[in-house]
Scaffold this motif. Structure first.
Motif, PDB file in Angstrom:
ATOM      1  N   MET A 205      -6.676  12.306   6.082  1.00 36.85           N
ATOM      2  CA  MET A 205      -6.524  11.685   7.446  1.00 36.85           C
ATOM      3  C   MET A 205      -5.967  10.272   7.515  1.00 36.85           C
ATOM      4  SD  MET A 205      -9.627  13.719   9.234  1.00 36.85           S
ATOM      5  CE  MET A 205      -9.207  13.123  11.056  1.00 36.85           C
ATOM      6  N   VAL A 206      -6.467   9.259   6.828  1.00 41.45           N
ATOM      7  CA  VAL A 206      -5.893   8.066   6.936  1.00 41.45           C
ATOM      8  C   VAL A 206      -4.461   8.079   6.511  1.00 41.45           C
ATOM      9  CG1 VAL A 206      -6.179   5.752   5.763  1.00 41.45           C
ATOM     10  CG2 VAL A 206      -8.071   7.197   6.215  1.00 41.45           C
ATOM     11  N   THR A 207      -4.111   8.826   5.441  1.00 38.39           N
ATOM     12  CA  THR A 207      -2.971   8.893   4.651  1.00 38.39           C
ATOM     13  C   THR A 207      -1.999   9.574   5.856  1.00 38.39           C
ATOM     14  OG1 THR A 207      -3.670   9.147   2.389  1.00 38.39           O
ATOM     15  CG2 THR A 207      -1.329   9.771   2.898  1.00 38.39           C
ATOM     16  N   GLY A 208      -2.635  10.622   6.677  1.00 34.94           N
ATOM     17  CA  GLY A 208      -1.559  11.208   7.646  1.00 34.94           C
ATOM     18  C   GLY A 208      -1.280  10.173   8.555  1.00 34.94           C
ATOM     19  N   ALA A 209      -2.151   9.492   8.909  1.00 31.62           N
ATOM     20  CA  ALA A 209      -1.868   8.440  10.210  1.00 31.62           C
ATOM     21  C   ALA A 209      -1.035   6.966   9.532  1.00 31.62           C
ATOM     22  CB  ALA A 209      -3.112   7.952  10.596  1.00 31.62           C
ATOM     23  N   GLY A 210      -1.057   6.991   8.192  1.00 32.71           N
ATOM     24  CA  GLY A 210      -0.491   5.728   7.643  1.00 32.71           C
ATOM     25  C   GLY A 210       1.007   5.726   7.384  1.00 32.71           C
ATOM     26  N   VAL A 227      -3.705   9.185  15.445  1.00 35.11           N
ATOM     27  CA  VAL A 227      -5.022   8.707  15.733  1.00 35.11           C
ATOM     28  C   VAL A 227      -4.975   7.134  14.961  1.00 35.11           C
ATOM     29  CG1 VAL A 227      -7.350   8.809  15.008  1.00 35.11           C
ATOM     30  CG2 VAL A 227      -6.140  10.912  15.244  1.00 35.11           C
ATOM     31  N   GLU A 228      -5.726   6.394  15.665  1.00 33.80           N
ATOM     32  CA  GLU A 228      -5.576   4.720  15.210  1.00 33.80           C
ATOM     33  C   GLU A 228      -6.065   4.712  13.848  1.00 33.80           C
ATOM     34  OE1 GLU A 228      -5.286   1.244  14.667  1.00 33.80           O
ATOM     35  OE2 GLU A 228      -4.672   2.077  16.806  1.00 33.80           O
ATOM     36  N   ILE A 229      -5.062   4.229  12.944  1.00 30.61           N
ATOM     37  CA  ILE A 229      -5.571   4.205  11.504  1.00 30.61           C
ATOM     38  C   ILE A 229      -6.909   3.563  11.071  1.00 30.61           C
ATOM     39  CG2 ILE A 229      -4.015   2.340  10.848  1.00 30.61           C
ATOM     40  CD1 ILE A 229      -3.254   3.739   8.163  1.00 30.61           C
ATOM     41  N   PHE A 286      -6.225  -4.515   3.012  1.00 35.09           N
ATOM     42  CA  PHE A 286      -5.980  -5.929   3.272  1.00 35.09           C
ATOM     43  C   PHE A 286      -4.633  -6.291   2.901  1.00 35.09           C
ATOM     44  CE2 PHE A 286     -10.693  -6.210   3.648  1.00 35.09           C
ATOM     45  CZ  PHE A 286     -10.641  -6.973   4.788  1.00 35.09           C
ATOM     46  N   THR A 287      -4.020  -5.353   2.176  1.00 30.32           N
ATOM     47  CA  THR A 287      -2.712  -5.565   1.882  1.00 30.32           C
ATOM     48  C   THR A 287      -1.434  -4.446   2.450  1.00 30.32           C
ATOM     49  OG1 THR A 287      -2.975  -4.285  -0.379  1.00 30.32           O
ATOM     50  CG2 THR A 287      -2.986  -6.522  -0.471  1.00 30.32           C
ATOM     51  N   ASP A 288      -1.851  -3.769   3.287  1.00 27.80           N
ATOM     52  CA  ASP A 288      -1.063  -3.069   4.167  1.00 27.80           C
ATOM     53  C   ASP A 288      -0.719  -1.805   3.166  1.00 27.80           C
ATOM     54  OD1 ASP A 288      -1.122  -4.808   6.283  1.00 27.80           O
ATOM     55  OD2 ASP A 288       0.604  -5.861   5.633  1.00 27.80           O
ATOM     56  N   VAL A 289      -1.381  -1.297   2.540  1.00 27.43           N
ATOM     57  CA  VAL A 289      -1.318   0.056   1.552  1.00 27.43           C
ATOM     58  C   VAL A 289      -0.002  -0.215   0.689  1.00 27.43           C
ATOM     59  CG1 VAL A 289      -1.398   2.264   1.832  1.00 27.43           C
ATOM     60  CG2 VAL A 289      -2.239   0.954   3.902  1.00 27.43           C
ATOM     61  N   PRO A 290       0.214  -0.903   0.039  1.00 31.90           N
ATOM     62  CA  PRO A 290       1.366  -0.991  -0.887  1.00 31.90           C
ATOM     63  C   PRO A 290       1.552   0.362  -1.840  1.00 31.90           C
ATOM     64  CG  PRO A 290      -0.490  -2.221  -2.088  1.00 31.90           C
ATOM     65  CD  PRO A 290      -0.934  -1.947  -0.686  1.00 31.90           C
ATOM     66  N   ALA A 291       2.563   0.563  -1.984  1.00 29.81           N
ATOM     67  CA  ALA A 291       2.750   2.164  -2.409  1.00 29.81           C
ATOM     68  C   ALA A 291       2.284   2.379  -3.928  1.00 29.81           C
ATOM     69  CB  ALA A 291       4.534   2.024  -2.820  1.00 29.81           C
ATOM     70  N   ALA A 292       2.317   1.358  -4.838  1.00 28.98           N
ATOM     71  CA  ALA A 292       1.798   1.312  -5.980  1.00 28.98           C
ATOM     72  C   ALA A 292       0.266   1.962  -6.064  1.00 28.98           C
ATOM     73  CB  ALA A 292       1.759   0.390  -7.027  1.00 28.98           C
ATOM     74  N   LEU A 293      -0.395   1.266  -5.078  1.00 26.97           N
ATOM     75  CA  LEU A 293      -1.917   1.668  -4.960  1.00 26.97           C
ATOM     76  C   LEU A 293      -2.372   3.042  -4.541  1.00 26.97           C
ATOM     77  CD1 LEU A 293      -3.490  -2.021  -4.115  1.00 26.97           C
ATOM     78  CD2 LEU A 293      -3.562  -0.613  -6.357  1.00 26.97           C
ATOM     79  N   VAL A 294      -1.413   3.619  -3.702  1.00 31.52           N
ATOM     80  CA  VAL A 294      -1.668   4.901  -3.304  1.00 31.52           C
ATOM     81  C   VAL A 294      -1.866   5.784  -4.294  1.00 31.52           C
ATOM     82  CG1 VAL A 294      -0.586   6.691  -1.877  1.00 31.52           C
ATOM     83  CG2 VAL A 294      -0.367   4.568  -1.055  1.00 31.52           C
ATOM     84  N   ALA A 295      -0.916   5.619  -5.356  1.00 34.60           N
ATOM     85  CA  ALA A 295      -1.007   6.481  -6.676  1.00 34.60           C
ATOM     86  C   ALA A 295      -2.212   6.235  -7.560  1.00 34.60           C
ATOM     87  CB  ALA A 295       0.399   6.420  -7.631  1.00 34.60           C
ATOM     88  N   VAL A 296      -2.713   4.795  -7.635  1.00 36.76           N
ATOM     89  CA  VAL A 296      -3.708   4.482  -8.271  1.00 36.76           C
ATOM     90  C   VAL A 296      -5.038   5.047  -7.583  1.00 36.76           C
ATOM     91  CG1 VAL A 296      -5.276   2.652  -8.893  1.00 36.76           C
ATOM     92  CG2 VAL A 296      -2.818   2.632  -9.160  1.00 36.76           C
ATOM     93  N   HIS A 297      -5.152   5.306  -6.121  1.00 43.16           N
ATOM     94  CA  HIS A 297      -6.103   5.731  -5.465  1.00 43.16           C
ATOM     95  C   HIS A 297      -6.295   7.041  -5.520  1.00 43.16           C
ATOM     96  CE1 HIS A 297      -9.281   4.439  -2.599  1.00 43.16           C
ATOM     97  NE2 HIS A 297      -8.775   5.233  -1.715  1.00 43.16           N
TER      98      HIS A 297
END
Length: 336
Positions: A205-210, A227-229, A286-297
């Protein structure tokens, strides 16, 4: 509908083909089962890469990539990079299918017990279901909730693949199932798995609003969860705290009942993975969801799922009571 006789004929024909392969050792079976875990989790990571590179509609249709072609055709309206990333992700599906087929062939050839066979067959069946869900996701223009279902089902496949891995390593004959922890602690482990599922759903859901919608088309922007992220992030974080608290409580209980070193070791590994995953989430926030960390997550989510399944599997064990083993005296499988 296939009647009993035709079912028997088809099954015997399948066995005649499988029996042409060499008899796999227990080591080979476990390696194949481990590869299945990696492929089931890996396809979720590559899916995340598709999303963060905005390549979700690099192949705008399904099962073909473009109308009339199963491969990219160099359409100028779709960037070449997006086509390559999405098409590459689709090709990886074949790797997942091959791994799933290999474990089915291996455990069938070794005449493993019915329980192992059932879990093995769930791998190719689940992969086909995932392909259909992926096609639906593309055809609906990457609706956020279809992407969420896609990820949650991937995590379910990782859970099942992990259980398959441990079942493959167990004996087939001359064994009895015994509990390694009191039943309430096994139920607590199951509850932690349920809370983990809630954490995963909240994460989707966080991703869906991100910001990472999977496609950056200006003409037809991808619909997002309205929804407010920040609210969703807090929900996701609170569920993660609950999950971690359950694991810590489970740890104290396992030491109180003098549980086996195996289950305690697996629990400590799980807690370490969860803490690392939480740190990745904090950095993302705190870093505005950088792309690389999405894959790591996403990779971390798969690791948490597999590790939780490993703890669950350790709550019961197959104690050898005879001389048979999975490779020396394989269990017979039904012929009807």
């Amino acid at each position: 509908m296939i009647d009993h006789y035709h079912h028997h004929v088809l099954y015997r024909a399948f066995l005649s083909v499988v029996d042409r392969f060499p008899l796999p050792s227990l080591r080979v079976q476990k390696i194949l089962a481990f590869i299945v875990i990696l492929t089931q989790g890996g396809i979720a990571v590559t899916g995340a890469i598709v999303r963060v590179t905005a390549s979700g509609l690099g192949c705008p249709t399904w099962p073909q990539c473009f109308p009339g072609s199963f491969t990219p055709v160099g359409v100028s309206e779709v960037p070449v990079l997006h086509q390559a990333v999405e098409f590459g992700n689709r090709l990886l599906t074949f790797v997942v299918v091959l791994a799933a087929a290999a474990i089915v062939v291996a455990v069938t050839r070794a005449r493993r017990r019915r329980n192992v066979l059932v879990f093995a067959w769930l791998m190719p069946l689940g992969t086909v279901a995932q392909a259909v869900i992926g096609g639906f996701t593309v055809l609906t223009g990457l609706l956020w909730w279809t992407v969420a279902i896609h990820l949650v089902v991937s995590m379910a496949m990782v859970w099942l693949a992990t259980l398959l891995y441990f079942k493959v390593g167990e004996h087939d004959d001359g064994v009895e199932v015994t509990k390694t922890v009191p039943e309430p602690l096994r139920q607590l482990t199951g509850l932690s798995g349920i809370v983990l599922a809630a954490v995963l759903v909240a994460g989707t859901m966080v991703t869906g609003a991100g910001p990472h919608a999977g496609d950056k088309s200006i003409e037809e922007p991808v619909p997002r969860l309205e929804v407010e992220i920040v609210t969703l992030v807090h929900l996701h974080a609170q569920l993660l705290v609950a999950y971690l608290a359950l694991l810590v409580g489970l740890g104290f209980a396992l030491y109180a009942v003098r549980a086996t070193e195996t289950i305690k070791k697996r629990l400590w590994i799980l807690i370490g993975i969860v803490v690392a995953q939480a740190l990745v989430g904090v950095v993302q926030y705190f870093t505005d969801v950088p792309a690389a960390l999405v894959a790591v997550h996403v990779a971390g989510a798969g690791a948490c799922t597999a590790a939780t399944a490993a703890v669950w599997a350790a709550c019961r064990t197959h104690r050898l009571t005879g001389l048979g083993s999975a490779t020396e005296q394989p269990a017979s499988i039904p012929t009807t």
